[in-house]
Design a protein around this motif. Structure first.
Motif, short mmCIF file in Angstrom:
data_model
loop_
_atom_site.label_atom_id
_atom_site.label_comp_id
_atom_site.label_asym_id
_atom_site.label_seq_id
_atom_site.Cartn_x
_atom_site.Cartn_y
_atom_site.Cartn_z
N UNK A 31 -1.28 27.60 -3.70
CA UNK A 31 -1.31 26.15 -3.05
C UNK A 31 0.05 25.63 -2.51
N UNK A 32 0.05 25.48 -1.02
CA UNK A 32 1.45 25.04 -0.48
C UNK A 32 1.69 23.97 0.10
N UNK A 33 0.43 23.33 0.31
CA UNK A 33 0.38 22.19 0.72
C UNK A 33 -0.92 21.29 0.35
N UNK A 34 -0.87 19.88 0.34
CA UNK A 34 -1.97 19.08 -0.21
C UNK A 34 -2.01 17.65 0.37
N UNK A 35 -3.30 17.22 0.43
CA UNK A 35 -3.64 15.82 1.00
C UNK A 35 -4.15 15.04 -0.04
N UNK A 36 -3.54 13.90 -0.55
CA UNK A 36 -4.27 12.94 -1.60
C UNK A 36 -4.92 11.95 -0.94
N UNK A 37 -6.34 12.18 -0.83
CA UNK A 37 -6.93 10.85 -0.02
C UNK A 37 -7.50 9.66 -0.83
N UNK A 38 -7.56 9.78 -2.04
CA UNK A 38 -7.59 8.62 -3.00
C UNK A 38 -7.12 8.82 -4.33
N UNK A 59 1.37 12.77 -7.91
CA UNK A 59 1.14 12.88 -6.54
C UNK A 59 0.19 11.35 -6.24
N UNK A 60 0.44 10.71 -5.37
CA UNK A 60 -0.22 9.54 -5.08
C UNK A 60 -0.71 9.80 -3.54
#
Length: 90
Positions: free
Chosen positions: A33-40, A58-59
């Protein structure tokens, strides 16, 4: 409720895994896992399975490259931080 999307490659590329709760070992979903998107919501992610190793908070936001945020290894497990909403009375 929270939602984070993990991607195998940087810049939100490659296979992905959507997570809305705790995940003790992401290796069954992604090889790395090298990138991520926290949507909520907010999450604590770990660089080892079973919530072990270094912890990172992470927020909400987009994280296109895990290295640029000070992480030393790929994410291997994550925990959702519960959000409590209640009323305050005096």
């Amino acid at each position: 409720m929270g939602k984070v999307i993990f991607y195998e490659d940087g810049n939100f590329q490659g296979r992905h895994y959507e997570c809305m709760s705790d995940c003790s070992d992401m290796s069954s979903f992604l090889s790395r896992c090298h990138s991520y998107r926290v949507e909520s919501g907010c999450f604590v992610v770990y660089d080892r399975p079973n919530f072990m190793g270094n912890q990172y908070f992470l927020r909400r936001g987009e994280y296109s490259d895990y290295v640029s945020f000070g992480m030393t290894d790929s994410i291997r497990s994550c925990r959702l931080i519960p959000q409590h909403r209640g009323s305050f009375r005096m």
